[in-house]
Design an enzyme around this catalytic site. Sequence first.
Site, PDB file in Angstrom:
ATOM      1  N   LYS A  11      58.446  61.389 -32.359  1.00  0.00           N
ATOM      2  CA  LYS A  11      59.058  60.398 -31.465  1.00  0.00           C
ATOM      3  C   LYS A  11      59.843  61.159 -30.373  1.00  0.00           C
ATOM      4  O   LYS A  11      59.417  62.221 -29.966  1.00  0.00           O
ATOM      5  CB  LYS A  11      59.925  59.432 -32.261  1.00  0.00           C
ATOM      6  CG  LYS A  11      59.167  58.867 -33.470  1.00  0.00           C
ATOM      7  CD  LYS A  11      59.841  57.747 -34.140  1.00  0.00           C
ATOM      8  CE  LYS A  11      58.959  57.246 -35.280  1.00  0.00           C
ATOM      9  NZ  LYS A  11      59.453  56.074 -35.936  1.00  0.00           N
ATOM     10  N   SER A 205      58.702  55.432 -43.540  1.00  0.00           N
ATOM     11  CA  SER A 205      59.620  56.075 -44.495  1.00  0.00           C
ATOM     12  C   SER A 205      58.914  56.929 -45.547  1.00  0.00           C
ATOM     13  O   SER A 205      59.341  56.997 -46.698  1.00  0.00           O
ATOM     14  CB  SER A 205      60.528  55.030 -45.161  1.00  0.00           C
ATOM     15  OG  SER A 205      61.355  54.417 -44.191  1.00  0.00           O
TER      16      SER A 205
HETATM   17  P1  PGA Z   1      59.375  56.955 -40.264  1.00  0.00           P
HETATM   18  O1  PGA Z   1      58.482  56.617 -38.977  1.00  0.00           O
HETATM   19  O2  PGA Z   1      58.590  57.901 -41.123  1.00  0.00           O
HETATM   20  O3  PGA Z   1      60.635  57.568 -39.703  1.00  0.00           O
HETATM   21  O4  PGA Z   1      59.636  55.663 -40.969  1.00  0.00           O
HETATM   22  C1  PGA Z   1      57.094  56.443 -39.097  1.00  0.00           C
HETATM   23  C2  PGA Z   1      56.506  56.113 -37.745  1.00  0.00           C
HETATM   24  O5  PGA Z   1      57.092  55.347 -36.986  1.00  0.00           O
HETATM   25  O6  PGA Z   1      55.415  56.610 -37.398  1.00  0.00           O
END
Ligand code: PGA
Length: 244
Positions: A11, A205
Amino acid sequence: MRKRLVIANWKMNGSLALADEVLADFSAKSNVDVIVVPPSVYVSRLIESAEGSFDVGLQDVSQFENGAHTGDVSAAMVAELGATAVLVGHSERRGEHGESDATVAAKGLQVLAAGLMPVICVGESLAERESGKATARVRAQIEAQADCLRFGGEIAIAYEPIWAIGTGKSASALEAVAMLREIRGVLREVSAERADGIRILYGGSVNGENAAELFSHDEIEGVLVGGASLDTEQFAAIIRAADV
Ligand code: PGA
């Protein structure tokens, strides 16, 4: 069982220092396909140094081929750099940038036309799950990608329930498996010819602790990892869990 796919979605996080750390840590070969998806400004650096030990992807591309679209990059540019995959339709793009199913489909087609793999993200909100509409929502999102699904070329689908993203509350393995089976069914309806060539991943998660339980199910052909991918030890543990 097919080779699994583990994708790190940084991200808007990370730094050049993290890029260097990742390069040092993930050069070990495993029987898992690994794609690191950093912010676009770090893509070249990772590709140049990865020397093929893992693939590098983008978090987004334009739905247009080229032209007056300030701030956007095209799928062809991404391909020219040597990236292999692009996330399309992530819920944060759909939510923060108002990307519709039609926009996601246009992006997916651009990615496929450039010879890259789109990772098409789908998933329901908490309200949709609580009101019993999760399956209908995900079905509709997949059906909206029919043109991509029939186009040819490698595709992955990532099922990411919005309520599980970044919350620390992963879907249970059984909840994930139930939806992945549903998605496989819709893929077969949309393109019987291509459906079984598409890997279906879970995201939301995923971490070093819950990965083994998720991967005890053959339906989970890979994972899309956000937060835990920024911690190289956690991410390495997820790759190990996938390597069965
Ligand atoms: P997360 O994000 O593992 O932090 O929940 C997953 C994603 O949005 O691809």
